[in-house]
Design a protein around this motif. Structure first.
Motif, PDB file in Angstrom:
ATOM      1  N   ARG A   1       0.818  -1.203   0.000  1.00 40.11           N
ATOM      2  CA  ARG A   1       0.000   0.000   0.000  1.00 40.11           C
ATOM      3  C   ARG A   1       0.857   1.260   0.000  1.00 40.11           C
ATOM      4  O   ARG A   1       0.528   2.231  -0.646  1.00 40.11           O
ATOM      5  CB  ARG A   1      -0.894   0.019   1.249  1.00 40.11           C
TER       6      ARG A   1
ATOM      7  N   ASN B   1       2.389   4.666  -3.471  1.00 40.12           N
ATOM      8  CA  ASN B   1       1.261   3.935  -2.904  1.00 40.12           C
ATOM      9  C   ASN B   1       0.671   3.011  -3.950  1.00 40.12           C
ATOM     10  O   ASN B   1       0.808   3.250  -5.143  1.00 40.12           O
ATOM     11  CB  ASN B   1       0.219   4.867  -2.271  1.00 40.12           C
ATOM     12  N   ASN B   2       0.071   1.926  -3.499  1.00 36.47           N
ATOM     13  CA  ASN B   2      -0.417   0.869  -4.382  1.00 36.47           C
ATOM     14  C   ASN B   2       0.696   0.385  -5.306  1.00 36.47           C
ATOM     15  O   ASN B   2       0.481   0.188  -6.490  1.00 36.47           O
ATOM     16  CB  ASN B   2      -1.557   1.387  -5.269  1.00 36.47           C
TER      17      ASN B   2
END
Lengths: 479, 1056
Positions: free
Chosen positions: B973, B1001-1002
């Protein structure tokens, strides 16, 4: 700050609280500003709505279903949209939308007109609503079989699971609706509908003809199953007026987007006309060189022999060349401003022919010939063409089986204009005798006899009787 | 009602005393010199005492020579002799002990006194991954909070559900509150709704309008006990954001400025797997007008492709282009800047921020912009009167691409492109081979034409704010009046060109009439809360706080929608530009509430706390007589470590903190407006196909129909009961911290819209019927294995959440309820099952579970729809780590959802057109469906040996069961590395501090590797989280949905 002030604060708070909570008016804002309240509703609007709703179902889904099942139309080979129709693969979910439109839409509105019209003394509206109820219940029953009738539309009274009535009882009930409706007509002071009656603009004499024709249809449909009942009804109808030559009970559509004939609008949305001529009707029209062929199908797509009929279900059965010659359905049939016909003069005359022939063999001839002329006229055929057919190919004297002649010619005449009515009637007369679609998923030789009930009904109605076999005959055809 | 009021007032007066001795003033500070709010100052040996105010000041009447005991949470208690003007610094104790959190109504309280679960996340922790959604940034940071991002479009939706939600058909998302302002989290739609697959946009939800950089901290209140004072609206928990305030009081520096900037890139997180062996066509032959990849095997030879245009046809080598879909996308870019100023003096404080985010999406012509201004100010008007004002303006402007299967969704098309079509070569729309009729596909439209000509715009202007006036008429009483407002206009415009495509050789005559539509939605919510609060010491070690409040609330939503069906002058988008009628609708929804509430908090010796609260609401949406509802709650907090410290000789080196929580609560909820009475609605008929609508009036005749919804004047409020037990533990000076909860929520008399059989005259009715239960556990653990004097610190933390929902009852004989979906695929609430199960027709199976095939070797479908699991995960959890040394900081957070399913339309459509890698099964030769059987006589099954043609199988099987895929996934994440320049380096510069770093992120996604009967990995298609149906209760349906993104970039932060 002294205790005094403290009391003031508490007092102020209490005041605010009391003001806020005691002020009922503040909370009195729950009246829906976005819809008409039941008190302000006008039955005029419901009349228009119910007529268009019936026409929407009859002229779109039912027209398409009837087109395939009466073997007028089959699937365009280069697409797949109606494969399920040619496969006789119907499931309840297919029926959900129309079932809801008819019951929660048209029939619920007609009930409202009856209730409010009775209270307000709008007796002509009440009569019209009852006639349309009879028409609609018969139509739904002829499509599905036993349906909710006596307990239908009673959720407001607490019954949210109406029982299903036997078809015979529904037929009796429809007759009663017509008889009842007749009693409401005639009050001198009662106002007559205007433009909101999109079928007859308040012409009550036409409504009487409509009602008589529905009653005639109810009689003829059950004439095989209950001859005595049918005879009795026919004698009641002796001497009354029916919808006749040059008359139609139809709902009009207009060029404006959103006001177009629903089948046209729906097909337009896909950009492709997926309906092409079935070989079953194509061969008949070709063999007799029937001039109505060019009204029913697109002449521009004819071959040397006339209509390029495709064997019913050939595309859906698979292995059919996607480029095979085909003939499209004409714009006169699927056009933006084509009206949806509830009852045509042609249909009425064929019904009368059958009734007369039933009462006294031989008496049906005049009405039969009138029916043919009416059909030809409707299709824009000139006199020469009519003579050719009346005197040769379709002549009364060409056969001794006049009932079969009437049935066959009724089937030909309704092509493209009243597909659903045609399919209903062929299930009664078994004429013509269809070869099942090549793509059929039913047992060999079997033809569908009904459309499954709405699956929403199945999950929501605790009195749902269960789905019937697709091949189980209608009550009136089962004799 | 009056009696209840008197009772509450009576309680308020208990213990009321008035002193009359000489007064001293003093100030209590923490070890950093910051004032401590709410420190207890007590005269030793008496019950006399007070607490410090917002500035750490206290006033107390004392006798000469008195000794004061001063204690504050998280601080070591001390004793000092009383002296006017005294200033006392307290040394800090366990961190856990002193935590102050924001509770319902934005009341700050000591966390240890709370008998229910709360989690606080600091703004800097929230923003470590630079997720530009303040909601989505919570993912993995708080146990019990299930966050789902509906798509990858910038500004796309984020669904936040705490503890499974309480409603069968209503809202299940948490309430969002910013500085006491309830913040609407609507999921606005274009005029046609989220479930219109032919015209679907992910316009996101309004909770994402928050600027994450403004956030000082966020507290998650997880259950009804925590939110009871908010009443019904917070029955699904609440997320309480606190924005930054001016700081630096007493530093002598009036203004602090901060500038932070991020620049980031985005790319698609997951591409489906393609086959690269077969090209355009069907039946093993090439068909140059097709979008199917069922043609010949690639042979590398030169071959013609596309249409013949002006007698010319193009040629290319007949080979696969593995990246042709990838080529369609570009790298997205996001630049985001916040500049803020703040300061504080004894008289007050202020904070101003300016914010701008601009994003270019991964496809052309699609952009997203968010701009905001915030002002927060506090002013002490007199020493009794102070005012706090917060105003925030935000603007969202976006150009979005549509999803779903409509003409306006290019996304649906690109995955259907044959494997050998060079996507980039379709780009130039002036190229005669790329025009509408020159384009190779006879049945599809050039996706670049869609991108260029179909537009969707969203404009949001939003103002929120609050004015709090605080008055202390006497020192033991605070009167607070808070007025809040949330107002926004949210406009959605859609532009669709008109054109005709004639391809008579393929029987294609497509007419598009063009469309312009405008949905203008105006939302407003006003709230006024008047609160009286007091704290009284009743006896030694026994004190009482009381709060009494009154709330008035109004919520108004106005929707205006206009649409031209068919435009006259092409590409001129105006509602007037139509030859036909304007489809125009408008609606207004107005609701009001009045509430009265109170809370009593008993505190025994700072280790045993009992909270009792109650609220009564009156709602406008229920009938008089049914519209008043009362609900109580109670919560117990026992800080046993504190008790042991006081009563026994606790070794706080081992158990530094220990607390047990217990709470019971009940909340009521009213109905939506306008359900009580019968109405007539304008008739609208459709057969489900585009353009099939029949619109009234027809030839000037209006059509109205009795509403399909059965009226129900007797609707009662629904009731949600919740119980919870939990513990918070700290060991080894908080090196190990544990927070654990068990809860059980039952929601009764749920207001449910039930489907009625149309034969009853109505298709639905609203009843008090449903009953749903959510049970679960939440665990959060933080471990600090290394903490050295030199400043090296290593933290590992994780969360684990398990929620089990069960639908207990729907309504009478009705045992299931469709929450939505599309034709043939419903998401259901069904009695006895988990919430949100998929229902569709599946494959017939024999008693051993083998698939039953028909005479042609194709699987047979069951005649009735079957259930196929829920979209909800069985459990989800996170694991993160932070390492810091001097100015360096490394942060990583993994997030995992386990179990649950999702429907993949991508699988369905890619297998149908033959572009999915799964369709190379058995080298596309005839095969026997694995482990299948045939029914030889009723109930007797024999092993099947009938082979099925591969193309027939993949193109004709209409079996949704095969498209329901396991939703298990793990994501990296967040990952960030940052460095703070040492202060000494900055001495000569204008900067107070300078931080820079990299973030992502991701970043990575690992999906389930579970295999199907073909031995193929099931999910080679998409991120299981995305959902085409917005943030409502229909989840887990990917239907041509905008894919999720990987984001990474650099960040800079300077203070002046």
């Amino acid at each position: 700050m002294k205790r005094n002030s403290v009391y003031k604060i508490i007092g102020l708070f209490t005041l605010v609280v009391l003001f806020g909570t005691s002020c009922k008016k503040f909370l009195d804002v729950n009246e829906d500003p976005n819809n008409i309240s039941a008190e302000n509703a006008k039955i005029e609007y419901n009349l228009t709505s119910s007529q268009y709703t019936i026409a929407y179902v009859l002229g779109n889904k039912y027209q398409e279903l009837g087109g395939f099942l009466a073997q007028y139309w089959t699937q365009l080979p280069s697409a797949t949209q109606y494969y399920d129709y040619d496969r006789y693969s119907f499931d309840g979910a297919d029926a959900n939308r129309e079932w809801a439109q008819m019951y929660a839409g048209a029939l619920r509105d007609l009930k409202f007109i009856v209730e409010k019209g009775s209270t307000d003394g709008d007796s002509n509206y009440v009569a019209i609503a009852k006639f349309l109820q009879a028409y609609t219940y018969q139509l739904l029953s002829d499509v599905h079989g036993d349906i909710p009738f006596s307990e239908a539309l009673m959720a407001q009274d607490g019954n949210i699971s109406p029982k299903y009535d036997a078809q015979a009882d529904i037929y009796d009930g429809c007759v009663k609706l017509i008889d009842d409706g007749m009693l409401w007509i005639g009050s001198e002071n009662a106002r007559v509908p205007g433009a909101e009656d999109v079928m007859f603009q308040g012409d009550m004499s036409m409504w009487i003809k409509f009602a008589n024709t529905v009653k005639l249809k109810l009689a003829i449909r059950q004439s095989g199953k209950r001859p005595a009942v049918a005879q009795a009804l026919l004698s009641e109808l002796n001497g009354v007026d029916f919808i006749g030559a040059g008359e139609t009970a139809a709902v009009p559509f207009f060029e404006t987007l959103g006001n177009r004939n629903p089948l046209y609008a729906s097909i337009l949305g896909l950009g492709v006309n997926n309906n092409v001529a079935s070989k079953t009707i194509g061969d008949v029209l070709n063999n007799w060189q029937d001039p109505r062929a060019e009204f029913m199908f697109d002449g521009a797509t004819f071959g040397a022999a006339g209509i390029n009929g495709i064997v019913q279900g050939a595309a859906a059965a698979g292995g059919f060349p996607s480029t095979a010659p085909r003939t499209s359905v004409a714009e006169t049939i699927i056009g933006a401003t084509v009206p949806v016909i509830l009852i045509s003069g042609t249909e009425s005359l064929f019904l009368q022919a059958e009734a007369k022939e039933m009462m006294a063999p031989g008496d049906g001839r005049a009405a039969y010939e009138e029916a043919l002329v009416e059909s030809m006229t409707y299709c824009g055929v000139d006199t020469a063409g009519m003579d050719l057919l009346l005197n040769a190919n379709y002549s009364w004297d060409s056969t001794t089986n006049h009932m079969a002649l009437i049935a066959t010619q009724k089937w030909v005449a309704l092509c493209g204009t009243q597909n659903m009515e045609a399919w209903i009637d062929t299930r009664r007369t078994n004429t013509p005798s269809f070869t099942p679609s090549l793509a059929s998923t039913l047992a060999t030789g079997a033809l569908p006899q009904r459309i499954p009930y709405s699956s929403d009904e199945e999950t929501a109605n605790s009195n749902f009787p269960g789905q019937e076999s697709l091949t189980k005959k209608m009550w009136w055809a089962d004799f | 009602m009056k009696k209840r009021l008197l009772l509450l007032l009576a309680v308020l007066f208990v213990g009321l005393q008035v002193w009359a001795q000489g007064t001293i003033r003093g100030k209590i500070l923490d070890d950093k010199g910051e004032p401590i709010i709410g420190a207890t100052v007590r005269v030793k040996g008496t019950t006399k005492g007070t607490v410090t105010d917002m500035n750490g000041n206290f006033k107390l009447n004392v006798d000469d020579g008195a000794v004061l005991t001063i204690s504050a949470l998280g601080m070591k208690s001390t004793e000092k002799s009383a002296q006017d003007g005294m200033s006392v610094k307290l040394a800090s104790e366990s961190r856990t002990m002193g935590e102050v959190v924001v509770t319902a109504l934005a009341v700050q309280r000591e966390k240890r006194s709370l008998g229910y679960a709360t989690t606080q996340v600091k703004g800097e922790d929230l923003n470590q991954g630079q997720d530009r959604s303040a909601l989505s940034a919570l993912a993995g940071k708080v146990a019990g909070v299930n966050i789902t991002n509906t798509s990858g479009s910038p500004g796309g939706g984020t669904r936040v559900v705490i503890r499974g939600g309480s409603s069968i058909a209503g809202n299940n998302q948490a309430l969002i509150v910013i500085d006491g302002v309830p913040y609407d989290n609507g999921n606005v739609q274009n005029g046609t709704g989220a479930d219109n697959l032919n015209n679907q946009l992910d316009l996101g939800n309004r909770g994402n309008d928050i600027n994450p950089e403004d956030i000082e901290s966020v507290t998650v209140l997880k259950g009804p006990a925590a939110t009871a004072l908010y009443g019904s609206r917070a029955s699904n928990g609440a997320i309480m954001y606190t924005t930054k305030k001016g700081k630096g009081k007493g530093t002598g520096k009036a203004t602090h400025a901060t500038f932070s900037s991020n620049y980031g890139w985005s790319s698609l997180l997951m591409y489906p797997e393609f086959q690269n062996e077969w090209g355009q066509g069907y039946g093993g032959e090439t068909h140059l007008e097709e979008n199917w990849s069922w043609g010949r095997k690639f042979d590398g030879q030169l071959a013609p492709w596309g249409n013949v245009v002006n007698g010319v046809q193009k040629v290319k080598p007949y080979t696969a282009l593995p990246d042709n879909v990838k080529d369609f996308f570009r790298r997205g870019k996001t630049w985001d800047n916040t500049f803020s100023l703040g300061g504080a003096t004894d008289r007050g404080s202020y904070y101003v921020s300016l914010y701008n985010l601009s994003n270019q999406s991964i496809v052309e012509n699609n952009n997203f912009r968010r701009t905001g201004i915030r002002f927060n100010g506090t002013q002490n008007l007199t020493d009794k009167l102070s005012a706090t004002v917060g105003i925030n303006y935000s603007k969202v402007k976006s150009d979005l691409f549509a999803q779903g299967q409509g003409n306006n969704s290019f996304y649906d098309q690109i995955y259907q492109t044959p494997r050998d079509i060079p996507m980039r070569e379709l780009r130039d729309l002036n190229d005669p081979f790329n025009t509408l009729e020159g384009y190779y596909g006879a049945y599809t439209v050039n996706p670049y034409f869609v991108l260029e000509n179909y537009k969707n715009q969203n404009n949001v202007d939003r103002v929120t704010g609050n004015v709090d006036i605080s008055w202390k008429p006497v020192k033991w009483l605070t009167v607070l009046n808070r007025t809040t407002n949330d107002f926004y206009s949210d406009n959605v415009m859609q532009y669709q060109p008109k054109y005709t495509i004639d391809r008579p050789d393929f029987g294609v005559h497509t007419v598009e009439n063009g469309l312009y539509s405008q949905a203008n939605n105006v939302f407003q919510e006003l709230n006024n809360d008047l609160m009286l609060s007091t704290t009284q010491t009743l006896a030694k070690d026994f004190s009482l706080s009381a709060l009494l409040g009154h709330n008035v609330r109004q919520n108004k939503i106005r929707n205006n929608y206009g649409e031209t069906q068919g435009i006259v002058i092409n590409e001129f988008y105006n509602l007037d530009n139509t030859a036909n009628f304007h489809n125009a609708t408008n609606s207004l929804f107005l609701r009001r509430w009045v509430g009265l509430y109170g809370r009593l908090e008993f505190n025994y010796a700072d280790y045993l706390y009992l909270d009792v609260s109650a609220r009564n609401d009156w709602s406008s949406t229920l009938r008089h007589g049914n519209n008043s509802y009362f609900y109580p709650s109670a919560a117990l907090s026992w800080v046993f470590s504190e008790m042991l410290r006081k009563t026994a000789d606790l070794n706080d080196k081992i158990l530094s903190y220990g607390k047990l929580r217990l709470s019971l609560a009940r909340v009521g909820n009213d109905a939506a407006p306008y359900l009580l009475y019968s109405t007539q609605t304008k008739s609208a008929l459709t057969d489900g196909f585009n353009n099939s609508e029949l619109n009234f009036p027809i030839n000037s005749n209006p059509g109205y129909t009795v509403s399909n919804r059965l009226e129900n004047p007797d609707i009662q409020p629904e009731i949600i009961s919740a119980s919870e037990i939990g513990t918070e533990l700290g060991f080894f000076e908080d090196r190990i911290k544990v927070d654990f909860s068990l809860y059980n929520n039952i929601s009764r008399k749920n207001i449910v819209s039930v489907n009625l059989p149309a034969s009853s005259g109505y298709t639905n009715g609203v009843f008090n019927a449903g009953k749903i239960q959510n049970k679960g556990l939440e665990l959060a653990v933080t471990v600090t294995p290394i903490r050295t004097k030199s400043g090296f610190k290593w933290d590992i933390y994780g969360t684990y959440t398990r929620n089990k929902s069960k639908v207990i009852e729907i309504f009478g004989d009705v045992t299931e309820l469709s929450l939505g979906g599309f034709n043939g695929m419903d998401v259901m609430a069904t009695e006895g099952m988990e919430y949100g199960v998929f229902k569709t027709r599946g494959m017939q199976r024999d008693p051993n579970g083998n698939v039953v095939v028909g005479a042609d070797g194709m699987p047979l479908l069951t005649s009735d729809a079957q259930y196929f699991g829920s979209y909800n995960p069985k459990w989800f959890g996170s694991l993160g780590t932070d390492i810091s040394y001097k100015g360096f900081k490394v942060h990583a957070l993994f997030f995992h959802k386990h179990g649950g399913y999702f429907y993949s339309r991508l699988k369905n459509i890619m297998e149908f057109v033959g572009s999915a890698s799964t369709t190379s099964y058995n080298n596309r030769e005839d095969f026997v469906y694995p482990n299948s059987v045939q029914e030889v006589s009723p109930g007797v099954y024999a092993t099947n040996t009938t082979e099925v043609n591969a193309e027939k199988f993949w193109t004709e099987q209409s079996n949704n069961e095969m498209n329901i895929l396991p939703a298990t996934f793990t994501k990296l994440r967040e990952l960030s590395v940052s460095y703070s320049l040492p202060k000494k380096w900055l001495k000569q510069s204008p900067f107070g501090s300078a931080d820079f770093g990299f973030y992502g992120n991701n970043l990575f996604l690992w999906v389930s590797r579970e295999k199907n009967e073909f031995g193929q990995r099931m999910n080679t298609f998409s991120d299981p989280e995305i959902n085409g149906f917005g943030t409502g209760n229909v989840q887990g349906i990917e239907f041509g949905t905008v894919p999720s993104l990987r984001n990474y970039g650099v960040t800079l932060r300077l203070t002046f």
